[in-house]
Design a protein around this motif. Structure first.
Motif, short mmCIF file in Angstrom:
data_model
loop_
_atom_site.label_atom_id
_atom_site.label_comp_id
_atom_site.label_asym_id
_atom_site.label_seq_id
_atom_site.Cartn_x
_atom_site.Cartn_y
_atom_site.Cartn_z
N PRO A 186 86.44 -18.00 43.31
CA PRO A 186 87.59 -18.90 43.40
C PRO A 186 87.69 -19.58 44.77
N VAL A 187 86.88 -19.15 45.73
CA VAL A 187 86.95 -19.70 47.08
C VAL A 187 85.54 -19.99 47.60
N ARG A 188 85.44 -21.03 48.42
CA ARG A 188 84.14 -21.41 49.00
C ARG A 188 83.64 -20.39 50.03
N ASP A 189 84.54 -19.56 50.53
CA ASP A 189 84.17 -18.61 51.58
C ASP A 189 82.97 -17.74 51.20
N PHE A 190 82.81 -17.46 49.91
CA PHE A 190 81.74 -16.58 49.48
C PHE A 190 80.48 -17.34 49.04
N CYS A 191 80.48 -18.66 49.17
CA CYS A 191 79.30 -19.44 48.80
C CYS A 191 78.13 -19.13 49.72
N VAL A 192 76.93 -19.41 49.26
CA VAL A 192 75.73 -19.24 50.07
C VAL A 192 75.68 -20.38 51.09
N PRO A 193 75.41 -20.09 52.36
CA PRO A 193 75.34 -21.16 53.36
C PRO A 193 74.35 -22.25 52.93
N GLU A 194 74.76 -23.48 53.09
CA GLU A 194 73.95 -24.61 52.62
C GLU A 194 72.65 -24.77 53.40
N GLU A 195 72.56 -24.11 54.56
CA GLU A 195 71.30 -24.18 55.31
C GLU A 195 70.16 -23.50 54.56
N LYS A 196 70.51 -22.59 53.66
CA LYS A 196 69.48 -21.92 52.87
C LYS A 196 68.99 -22.91 51.81
N LYS A 197 67.69 -23.00 51.67
CA LYS A 197 67.06 -24.01 50.83
C LYS A 197 67.67 -24.11 49.44
N ASP A 198 68.11 -25.29 49.10
CA ASP A 198 68.61 -25.66 47.77
C ASP A 198 69.98 -25.08 47.43
N TRP A 199 70.61 -24.34 48.34
CA TRP A 199 71.88 -23.73 47.96
C TRP A 199 73.05 -24.70 48.01
N GLY A 200 72.89 -25.83 48.68
CA GLY A 200 73.90 -26.87 48.55
C GLY A 200 73.99 -27.33 47.11
N PHE A 201 72.87 -27.21 46.39
CA PHE A 201 72.80 -27.53 44.96
C PHE A 201 73.30 -26.36 44.12
N PHE A 202 72.72 -25.18 44.31
CA PHE A 202 73.03 -24.06 43.43
C PHE A 202 74.43 -23.50 43.61
N ASN A 203 75.08 -23.78 44.74
CA ASN A 203 76.49 -23.37 44.89
C ASN A 203 77.37 -24.00 43.81
N ALA A 204 76.88 -25.09 43.21
CA ALA A 204 77.63 -25.76 42.13
C ALA A 204 77.93 -24.82 40.98
N PHE A 205 77.10 -23.79 40.82
CA PHE A 205 77.19 -22.91 39.65
C PHE A 205 77.78 -21.54 39.99
N LEU A 206 78.49 -21.48 41.12
CA LEU A 206 79.06 -20.19 41.55
C LEU A 206 80.53 -20.03 41.22
N GLY A 207 81.25 -21.14 40.99
CA GLY A 207 82.67 -21.00 40.69
C GLY A 207 83.39 -22.33 40.77
N SER A 208 84.69 -22.26 41.05
CA SER A 208 85.51 -23.47 41.07
C SER A 208 86.69 -23.30 42.02
N THR A 209 86.93 -24.31 42.83
CA THR A 209 88.10 -24.30 43.70
C THR A 209 89.39 -24.38 42.89
N ALA A 210 89.30 -24.82 41.62
CA ALA A 210 90.49 -24.89 40.76
C ALA A 210 91.07 -23.50 40.50
N LEU A 211 90.24 -22.46 40.58
CA LEU A 211 90.75 -21.10 40.38
C LEU A 211 91.74 -20.74 41.48
N GLU A 212 91.38 -20.99 42.72
CA GLU A 212 92.29 -20.68 43.82
C GLU A 212 93.59 -21.46 43.69
#
Length: 277
Positions: A186-212
């Motif tokens: 529900p929060v971006r705090d737990f997303c994978v840092p975007e510096e890690k290859k392709d995680w700026g993309f794959f973070n899309a599938f981790l959740g939604s800010t609408a939950l918070e």
């Protein structure tokens, strides 16, 4: 009241270890009153439901769970559609999907509710277009929900449906303080840092800010999630967000604990939420 929280047991990937037995023992040793598992128990719906029944049999206190995206996959039951798989969870008395439970002890009352949640690309890097994210593939890597979960035909619409279902569950909780459980973030705090290859993309599938944003409209005091295989917590706007993932045994060395035994990592992942009057 002591509530034991854990997520991402992945008992099939971690099959070399008696994860259920170790989890039950760890929760018992912590004198838990309730145990809650925030999804990704296995990649087989029948195995997941059976595992939660086994975990209940090992524990002297109630066990509840929500399914994760792996629990929803049909790779091991190709004849079942996504809605049919989800319905089996809603019918399971231990699963929180579509329902809530009132926890009470020593004058403390708390509403426990939750569901898998979903994602709507709101956690992705802005450098990707909606069309790119809908493809769910980048650099030759494909997010596996695209292959094994029919909801991925329209993730944004599924997120809207999930959000409305959670809203109804929160309404049913009344004015009681709420412990909300989803598998998705529900929060971006737990997303994978975007510096890690392709995680700026794959973070899309981790959740939604609408939950918070939904949680802020209700007396949600605690929010549990999993999915990302982190062990972390953050408090914001009066809500304590907890991410207590066990994860894959191959990832355990990354935590640099005293050893990489299942016992050590279950104890480290298990979060004891103490709710007092």
């Amino acid at each position: 009241m002591r509530i034991a929280l854990i997520s991402d047991l992945h008992i099939d990937i971690n099959r070399e270890y008696p994860i259920l037995k170790i989890t039950a023992e760890a929760a018992e040793n912590q004198k838990a009153d309730v145990l809650v598992v925030a999804g990704d128990i296995s990649e087989n719906p029948e195995m997941t439901r059976s595992a939660m029944a086994q975990l209940q049999a090992l524990c002297s206190f109630p066990v509840y769970y929500v399914p994760g995206n792996h629990d929803m996959w049909n790779k091991n039951c190709p004849g079942m559609g996504t809605e049919a798989i989800y319905q089996t969870y809603r019918e399971d008395v231990r699963c929180l999907s579509g329902k809530h439970v009132i926890l009470e002890k020593d004058g403390v009352s708390l509403a426990l509710t939750g569901d898998i949640g979903w994602y709507d690309y709101s956690m992705a890097s802005s450098s990707y277009t909606k069309e790119q994210l809908e493809g769910m593939s980048v650099s030759g890597r494909t997010w596996q929900d695209k292959l094994f979960n029919q909801w991925t035909r329209d993730n944004i619409q599924q997120m809207r449906i999930s959000l409305e279902g959670l809203r109804q569950q929160l309404e049913a909780c009344g004015d009681l303080p709420v412990l909300m459980v989803t598998h998705m973030l529900p929060v971006r705090d737990f997303c994978v840092p975007e510096e890690k290859k392709d995680w700026g993309f794959f973070n899309a599938f981790l959740g939604s800010t609408a939950l918070e944003e939904l949680y802020k409209q209700y007396p949600v005091h605690y929010a549990v999630c999993g999915h990302v295989h982190y062990r972390s917590q953050v408090e914001r706007d009066g809500i304590r967000h907890i991410c207590p993932c066990l994860g894959y045994h191959s990832e355990w060395p990354l935590y640099e604990l005293k050893d990489n035994s299942a016992e050590t990592h279950v104890r480290d992942a298990l979060y004891i939420l103490e709710v007092i009057k």
